[in-house]
Design an enzyme around this catalytic site. Structure first.
Site, mmCIF file in Angstrom:
data_model
loop_
_atom_site.group_PDB
_atom_site.id
_atom_site.type_symbol
_atom_site.label_atom_id
_atom_site.label_comp_id
_atom_site.label_asym_id
_atom_site.label_seq_id
_atom_site.Cartn_x
_atom_site.Cartn_y
_atom_site.Cartn_z
ATOM 1 N N LEU A 17 0.820 -1.213 0.000
ATOM 2 C CA LEU A 17 0.000 0.000 0.000
ATOM 3 C C LEU A 17 0.857 1.269 0.000
ATOM 4 O O LEU A 17 2.036 1.229 0.363
ATOM 5 C CB LEU A 17 -0.896 0.017 1.247
ATOM 6 N N GLY A 19 2.540 4.256 1.423
ATOM 7 C CA GLY A 19 3.021 4.503 2.785
ATOM 8 C C GLY A 19 3.374 3.246 3.548
ATOM 9 O O GLY A 19 3.687 3.301 4.741
ATOM 10 N N SER A 90 1.642 -1.491 -7.205
ATOM 11 C CA SER A 90 1.347 -2.669 -8.046
ATOM 12 C C SER A 90 0.277 -3.567 -7.420
ATOM 13 O O SER A 90 0.580 -4.688 -6.988
ATOM 14 C CB SER A 90 2.629 -3.455 -8.372
HETATM 15 P P1 ADP Z 1 5.825 3.653 0.233
HETATM 16 O O1 ADP Z 1 7.059 3.745 -0.587
HETATM 17 O O2 ADP Z 1 5.400 2.240 0.493
HETATM 18 O O3 ADP Z 1 4.694 4.508 -0.252
HETATM 19 P P2 ADP Z 1 7.326 5.176 2.138
HETATM 20 O O4 ADP Z 1 8.578 4.383 2.366
HETATM 21 O O5 ADP Z 1 7.379 6.342 1.217
HETATM 22 O O6 ADP Z 1 6.161 4.161 1.695
HETATM 23 O O7 ADP Z 1 6.756 5.687 3.533
HETATM 24 C C1 ADP Z 1 6.658 4.854 4.657
HETATM 25 C C2 ADP Z 1 6.698 5.737 5.902
HETATM 26 O O8 ADP Z 1 6.446 4.932 7.059
HETATM 27 C C3 ADP Z 1 8.040 6.401 6.084
HETATM 28 O O9 ADP Z 1 7.840 7.718 6.520
HETATM 29 C C4 ADP Z 1 8.679 5.550 7.192
HETATM 30 O O10 ADP Z 1 9.616 6.278 7.955
HETATM 31 C C5 ADP Z 1 7.465 5.174 8.018
HETATM 32 N N1 ADP Z 1 7.650 3.971 8.820
HETATM 33 C C6 ADP Z 1 7.359 3.878 10.125
HETATM 34 N N2 ADP Z 1 7.622 2.645 10.601
HETATM 35 C C7 ADP Z 1 8.102 1.926 9.575
HETATM 36 C C8 ADP Z 1 8.558 0.570 9.451
HETATM 37 N N3 ADP Z 1 8.572 -0.264 10.495
HETATM 38 N N4 ADP Z 1 8.977 0.149 8.223
HETATM 39 C C9 ADP Z 1 8.954 0.993 7.163
HETATM 40 N N5 ADP Z 1 8.537 2.286 7.204
HETATM 41 C C10 ADP Z 1 8.121 2.763 8.423
#
Ligand code: ADP
Length: 186
Positions: A17, A19, A90
Site C-alpha cells: 500500500l 506509505g 502494483s
Molecule cells: P511507500 O514507498 O510504500 O509509499 P514510504 O517508504 O514512502 O512508503 O513511507 C513509509 C513511511 O512509514 C516512512 O515515513 C517511514 O519512515 C514510516 N515507517 C514507520 N515505521 C516503519 C517501518 N517499520 N517500516 C517501514 N517504514 C516505516
C-alpha cells in the site's frame, strides 16, 4: 583480451500500500548492495509517474499500463546486469505476474510484499492521503476505495508493524543471499 562477464542482474520488486514502507526499505537495501559492488538502479512508483508514466491516472487500465512499463524497463536493466529495485504499489496480481514473466526472461524476480495494513498506514499517514481517502475525497485510493490483491507467493513478506526498517532491509538482503543472488560477506 576479452573477459566474458557473467550477467548477474535481477529485479527486487516491492509491492504494498501507499506509505507501507516500500521506498524506505528500498533506500536501505540499495546502498547495502552497492557496498557489495553491485550496480543498482531504482524505479520508484512516484518518480516513474512523473517521467515514464506521466499523464497516467489510477484506473485499472492506467495502473496496468504503469506496471507494464516498469516491468519492461526492469527487464531491460536486468538483462544488462543491473540490480533493479522497484517500489510500486502494483495492486494487481496479474500485472505483477506479467512483470515477473518479462524480467524472468533475463534474470531473477524477487517479490517482496511490504504487508503493512491499511490501519497501520492510516495511523502513520505520512503524506496525509489516508485522512483524505477515508473522508471520501480521493477516489481509487488503494486499500480504501480501490483494491489491493495480496501477493499469493511472494519470495518475502514483511510485517512492518512488527519490524523496523533496518531489520526489514536486513531480512531482504538475507533473502537475496539465500537465493544466491548476492554474495555473503567474508
Ligand atoms: P511507500 O514507498 O510504500 O509509499 P514510504 O517508504 O514512502 O512508503 O513511507 C513509509 C513511511 O512509514 C516512512 O515515513 C517511514 O519512515 C514510516 N515507517 C514507520 N515505521 C516503519 C517501518 N517499520 N517500516 C517501514 N517504514 C516505516
Amino acid at each position: 583480451m576479452w573477459h566474458s562477464q557473467p550477467v548477474t542482474g535481477f529485479t527486487l520488486w516491492f509491492t504494498g500500500l501507499s506509505g507501507a514502507g516500500k521506498t524506505t526499505i528500498a533506500e536501505l537495501v540499495g546502498p547495502e548492495l552497492e557496498r557489495r559492488g553491485l550496480l543498482v538502479d531504482y524505479l520508484d512508483g512516484d518518480v516513474v509517474r512523473t517521467h515514464l508514466s506521466q499523464g497516467l491516472g489510477f484506473s485499472r487500465a492506467d495502473r496496468d499500463t504503469n506496471i507494464e512499463r516498469i516491468g519492461w524497463v526492469a527487464s531491460r536493466l536486468t538483462r544488462a546486469g543491473a540490480v533493479v529495485i522497484v517500489s510500486a504499489i502494483s495492486p494487481y496480481e496479474d500485472a505483477r505476474r506479467a512483470a515477473r514473466a518479462l524480467v524472468e526472461e533475463h534474470g531473477a524476480f524477487v517479490e517482496v510484499h511490504v504487508a503493512t495494513s491499511v490501519d497501520e498506514c492510516a495511523r502513520r499517514d505520512v503524506k496525509g492521503l489516508y485522512a483524505k481517502a477515508l473522508a471520501g475525497e480521493i477516489p481509487e485510493f488503494t486499500g480504501v476505495s480501490d483494491p489491493y490483491e495480496d501477493p499469493r507467493e511472494p519470495e518475502l513478506r514483511l510485517d512492518t508493524a512488527e519490524t523496523a526498517p533496518e531489520e526489514s532491509a536486513r531480512l531482504v538482503v538475507a533473502k537475496l543471499e539465500e537465493l544466491g543472488l548476492v554474495g555473503v560477506p567474508a
